[in-house]
Design a protein around this motif. Structure first.
Motif, PDB file in Angstrom:
ATOM      1  N   THR A   1      39.000  18.080 -25.503  1.00 12.09           N
ATOM      2  CA  THR A   1      38.665  18.842 -24.301  1.00 12.09           C
ATOM      3  C   THR A   1      39.638  18.509 -23.179  1.00 12.09           C
TER       4      THR A   1
ATOM      5  N   PRO B   1      42.042  30.649 -14.782  1.00 13.95           N
ATOM      6  CA  PRO B   1      41.560  30.507 -16.169  1.00 13.95           C
ATOM      7  C   PRO B   1      42.415  31.284 -17.173  1.00 13.95           C
ATOM      8  N   ASP B   2      42.866  32.473 -16.791  1.00 14.03           N
ATOM      9  CA  ASP B   2      43.714  33.269 -17.685  1.00 14.03           C
ATOM     10  C   ASP B   2      45.063  32.593 -17.915  1.00 14.03           C
TER      11      ASP B   2
ATOM     12  N   VAL C   1      44.478  29.742 -20.405  1.00 11.53           N
ATOM     13  CA  VAL C   1      44.315  30.261 -21.766  1.00 11.53           C
ATOM     14  C   VAL C   1      45.651  30.760 -22.313  1.00 11.53           C
TER      15      VAL C   1
ATOM     16  N   GLN D   1      47.217  29.478 -25.747  1.00  9.41           N
ATOM     17  CA  GLN D   1      47.530  30.409 -26.839  1.00  9.41           C
ATOM     18  C   GLN D   1      48.963  30.218 -27.335  1.00  9.41           C
TER      19      GLN D   1
ATOM     20  N   ASP E   1      40.495  31.134 -30.132  1.00  9.49           N
ATOM     21  CA  ASP E   1      39.575  31.925 -29.324  1.00  9.49           C
ATOM     22  C   ASP E   1      38.943  30.984 -28.302  1.00  9.49           C
ATOM     23  N   TYR E   2      39.387  31.055 -27.054  1.00  6.24           N
ATOM     24  CA  TYR E   2      38.951  30.109 -26.032  1.00  6.24           C
ATOM     25  C   TYR E   2      37.994  30.743 -25.037  1.00  6.24           C
ATOM     26  N   SER E   3      36.978  29.973 -24.668  1.00  6.79           N
ATOM     27  CA  SER E   3      36.018  30.373 -23.637  1.00  6.79           C
ATOM     28  C   SER E   3      35.946  29.246 -22.616  1.00  6.79           C
ATOM     29  N   PRO E   4      36.870  29.237 -21.670  1.00  2.00           N
ATOM     30  CA  PRO E   4      36.890  28.139 -20.708  1.00  2.00           C
ATOM     31  C   PRO E   4      35.673  28.161 -19.792  1.00  2.00           C
ATOM     32  N   SER E   5      35.240  26.980 -19.422  1.00  3.66           N
ATOM     33  CA  SER E   5      34.154  26.814 -18.468  1.00  3.66           C
ATOM     34  C   SER E   5      34.786  26.576 -17.099  1.00  3.66           C
TER      35      SER E   5
ATOM     36  N   VAL F   1      38.121  23.220 -21.330  1.00  2.87           N
ATOM     37  CA  VAL F   1      38.281  24.004 -22.556  1.00  2.87           C
ATOM     38  C   VAL F   1      38.589  23.061 -23.722  1.00  2.87           C
TER      39      VAL F   1
END
Length: 88
Positions: free
Chosen positions: A17, A29-30, A33, A37, A43-47, A61
């Protein structure tokens, strides 16, 4: 790469993490990611958690990493994002 016992203590591959702290922006966040990538497709889903005054965002993440060197590359690449202040 520094010589440490890290490789002896962690079984690779594993999920690691990353916590990225930077200036609050909708695009941060983008950007995080996008860097992930590039070096570790997935496949990431950041908090995302805002600071108390809303000036900063903390983005957490989990990333599948292959080695200590892979972790170090990700740290450097995430740190290179302009709005990022810290990577933990």
């Amino acid at each position: 790469m520094q010589k440490t016992r890290f490789d002896e203590l962690v079984d690779f591959p594993c999920h690691f993490t990353f916590k990225v702290m930077g200036v609050a922006s909708d695009s941060l966040p983008d950007q995080v990611v996008e860097v992930l990538q590039e070096h570790a497709p997935g496949d990431y889903s950041p908090s995302v958690k805002p600071s108390s005054k809303g000036n900063y965002h903390s983005i957490s993440v989990a990333v599948r990493v292959e080695s200590q060197q892979h972790i170090e590359i990700l740290y450097r690449s995430l740190s290179d994002i302009e709005d990022v202040r810290y990577v933990l």
